[in-house]
Design a protein around this motif. Sequence first.
Motif, mmCIF file in Angstrom:
data_model
loop_
_atom_site.group_PDB
_atom_site.id
_atom_site.type_symbol
_atom_site.label_atom_id
_atom_site.label_comp_id
_atom_site.label_asym_id
_atom_site.label_seq_id
_atom_site.Cartn_x
_atom_site.Cartn_y
_atom_site.Cartn_z
ATOM 1 N N ILE A 194 -29.817 13.988 -22.520
ATOM 2 C CA ILE A 194 -28.881 13.071 -21.864
ATOM 3 C C ILE A 194 -29.296 12.988 -20.395
ATOM 4 N N GLY A 195 -29.558 11.787 -19.930
ATOM 5 C CA GLY A 195 -30.036 11.637 -18.557
ATOM 6 C C GLY A 195 -28.977 11.973 -17.529
ATOM 7 N N LEU A 196 -27.810 11.282 -17.613
ATOM 8 C CA LEU A 196 -26.729 11.513 -16.650
ATOM 9 C C LEU A 196 -25.398 11.386 -17.384
ATOM 10 N N ARG A 197 -24.510 12.329 -17.102
ATOM 11 C CA ARG A 197 -23.204 12.331 -17.771
ATOM 12 C C ARG A 197 -22.115 12.635 -16.752
ATOM 13 N N LEU A 198 -21.025 11.855 -16.811
ATOM 14 C CA LEU A 198 -19.846 12.091 -15.986
ATOM 15 C C LEU A 198 -18.694 12.477 -16.900
ATOM 16 N N ASN A 199 -17.979 13.549 -16.544
ATOM 17 C CA ASN A 199 -16.926 14.088 -17.409
ATOM 18 C C ASN A 199 -15.625 14.309 -16.649
ATOM 19 N N ASP A 200 -14.515 14.274 -17.365
ATOM 20 C CA ASP A 200 -13.244 14.874 -16.940
ATOM 21 C C ASP A 200 -12.757 14.368 -15.588
ATOM 22 N N GLU A 201 -12.450 13.083 -15.544
ATOM 23 C CA GLU A 201 -11.858 12.481 -14.345
ATOM 24 C C GLU A 201 -12.769 12.568 -13.120
ATOM 25 N N SER A 202 -14.053 12.536 -13.344
ATOM 26 C CA SER A 202 -15.007 12.462 -12.232
ATOM 27 C C SER A 202 -15.186 10.995 -11.877
ATOM 28 N N ASP A 203 -14.493 10.555 -10.843
ATOM 29 C CA ASP A 203 -14.411 9.135 -10.498
ATOM 30 C C ASP A 203 -14.922 8.881 -9.076
ATOM 31 N N GLY A 204 -15.179 7.598 -8.813
ATOM 32 C CA GLY A 204 -15.613 7.196 -7.476
ATOM 33 C C GLY A 204 -17.036 7.578 -7.155
ATOM 34 N N ASN A 205 -17.820 7.950 -8.162
ATOM 35 C CA ASN A 205 -19.219 8.293 -7.937
ATOM 36 C C ASN A 205 -20.075 7.035 -7.949
ATOM 37 N N ILE A 206 -21.170 7.059 -7.209
ATOM 38 C CA ILE A 206 -22.093 5.932 -7.130
ATOM 39 C C ILE A 206 -23.420 6.348 -7.762
ATOM 40 N N ILE A 207 -23.869 5.537 -8.727
ATOM 41 C CA ILE A 207 -25.125 5.800 -9.425
ATOM 42 C C ILE A 207 -26.008 4.585 -9.195
ATOM 43 N N SER A 208 -27.020 4.728 -8.332
ATOM 44 C CA SER A 208 -27.786 3.538 -7.921
ATOM 45 C C SER A 208 -29.270 3.848 -7.773
ATOM 46 N N ASN A 209 -30.082 2.851 -8.092
ATOM 47 C CA ASN A 209 -31.525 2.884 -7.835
ATOM 48 C C ASN A 209 -32.235 4.061 -8.502
ATOM 49 N N ASN A 210 -31.684 4.544 -9.617
ATOM 50 C CA ASN A 210 -32.334 5.621 -10.371
ATOM 51 C C ASN A 210 -33.240 5.036 -11.456
ATOM 52 N N LEU A 211 -34.262 5.790 -11.831
ATOM 53 C CA LEU A 211 -35.151 5.399 -12.921
ATOM 54 C C LEU A 211 -34.791 6.212 -14.153
ATOM 55 N N PHE A 212 -34.213 5.568 -15.150
ATOM 56 C CA PHE A 212 -33.920 6.211 -16.429
ATOM 57 C C PHE A 212 -35.026 5.814 -17.410
ATOM 58 N N LYS A 213 -35.811 6.804 -17.841
ATOM 59 C CA LYS A 213 -36.906 6.493 -18.763
ATOM 60 C C LYS A 213 -37.032 7.586 -19.828
ATOM 61 N N LYS A 214 -37.146 7.160 -21.069
ATOM 62 C CA LYS A 214 -37.476 8.022 -22.202
ATOM 63 C C LYS A 214 -36.466 9.147 -22.423
ATOM 64 N N ASN A 215 -35.226 8.950 -21.994
ATOM 65 C CA ASN A 215 -34.159 9.888 -22.346
ATOM 66 C C ASN A 215 -33.619 9.521 -23.729
ATOM 67 N N ARG A 216 -33.153 10.501 -24.475
ATOM 68 C CA ARG A 216 -32.540 10.181 -25.759
ATOM 69 C C ARG A 216 -31.300 9.317 -25.548
ATOM 70 N N LEU A 217 -30.475 9.666 -24.556
ATOM 71 C CA LEU A 217 -29.351 8.846 -24.114
ATOM 72 C C LEU A 217 -29.427 8.785 -22.598
ATOM 73 N N SER A 218 -29.559 7.577 -22.059
ATOM 74 C CA SER A 218 -29.769 7.467 -20.609
ATOM 75 C C SER A 218 -28.563 7.940 -19.811
ATOM 76 N N ALA A 219 -27.361 7.450 -20.173
ATOM 77 C CA ALA A 219 -26.172 7.799 -19.386
ATOM 78 C C ALA A 219 -24.919 7.583 -20.213
ATOM 79 N N THR A 220 -23.879 8.339 -19.895
ATOM 80 C CA THR A 220 -22.589 8.181 -20.553
ATOM 81 C C THR A 220 -21.503 8.787 -19.670
ATOM 82 N N PHE A 221 -20.251 8.582 -20.061
ATOM 83 C CA PHE A 221 -19.133 9.165 -19.320
ATOM 84 C C PHE A 221 -18.017 9.487 -20.304
ATOM 85 N N ASN A 222 -17.196 10.478 -19.940
ATOM 86 C CA ASN A 222 -16.126 10.933 -20.820
ATOM 87 C C ASN A 222 -14.851 11.146 -20.001
#
Length: 464
Positions: free
Chosen positions: A390-418
Amino acid sequence: MNFLSKKKNILYLIFIFLIISIILSNIATSIKLGEQKKLILDEFDADIIIPDDYLTINEGIKKAEPWDKIFVRSGVYKENIIIDKVGLEIFGENKQNTVIDGGKTEFDAIKIIASNVKIQGFTITNACNEKEELWDISGVKICSSNITIKGNIISYNKLGLSVITPVSNLTIADNNFIDDGILLGNYLVTYTININDFLHNITNNTVNGKPLYYYKNQKDLTVQNDAGQVILANCSNITIEDLYINNCDFSIILGYCLDCTIENSTIYDTNGELFLIKSDNNTIQNNIMINNLHGVCIDFGSSSNIIRYNTIKENNVGISILTTSHHNMVYGNEITDNVYGIYITGYKFRSQHNNTIFNNHVSDNYHGIVASKKSFNNNFMNNSIFKNNIGLRLNDESDGNIISNNLFKKNRLSATFNKCRNNIWYNNYWSRPRLLPKFVFGTRKIGNIGLPWINIDKNPMKRL
């Protein structure tokens, strides 16, 4: 013929004399050892002798009165000892041969929950367990103040000696740690900490035959590079460099420290981490960290620290930012083959925020980057996030974060949130050039449940 007979008689007399001398010498040695043992007992003035009075140390403690003295004869005592009476002194006959063996159970070898206790003259070993949640099983666990741990061999435990907050006025002296060390500031029982948890009397200890350097209330110095472990308490402008530390617990600890630098060091095969707690404006750079519990841990309100240009691989966690730590910068690091590459989280949902994670190469980890438990307003930008489960994951009321200009390549799952509501995604590269917005699938917390939800990177990268 008479000459030969006389010669034989002389040789026979010499032989008899030698035999008698050896016998007398052994008797004298035995008497001397007996006198030494008696002297030890007389000097110690024991109230209880183990195993003469009671077979086990635990039984002796149970029968003892507060402020009693317990003498333990040489032997192996396979026990998990709890000391719950004030003022007990427990003295081993010989630290090489008086062994407290924790038995590789789920319990500490010695746990001290009463004050004014003294432990001296033992080998303390085998307090360890492979269960991940039992990471802090200890040879000696101190949960109270005014404790003395002196003249022991503490070896091959999960942690050698750990100190549960809050405590004060410890004396830890003349101990030899083997594959072990000292952890100050373990707050995961009480969730409180103060400066007195780090200001103790710690002198003349070794870790794997090398000095354990402990400095308190110092500034403007460089630590010698032959250290087996380094602990700084309420220090400023200290330089730690060119160390080679392995097979200990927490390699370097900074508690309530400012403006220190840790650089050009190699730390590997430890049961702990390079640990900053309540420490600000420190720089950790150009180090190699391999096969540790955490490579670097920034904890309990530590702020404005810089972690840069390190090689961090094959750890359980590469870099962790924990429990209200904020405004730290993590950049230019090579973070590979860890379970968690970068992990931002808190205990008891205490928020960690406004940290900046940028220009890192995060690859071949199970979790590349995780922000959890109300980690908010963090900035993740310009990272190369490759080949993670998993490339990047946000969990449990982690809000207001900025995800920008990143290179997601060849991850099984690039990004998700819970169970998150509102994070900002833009201008990331999602495995290939995209003309249309990129949907990021996850869940949003509504009430106490997470319902399926979508975040959108409205302007993903169209090319690299």
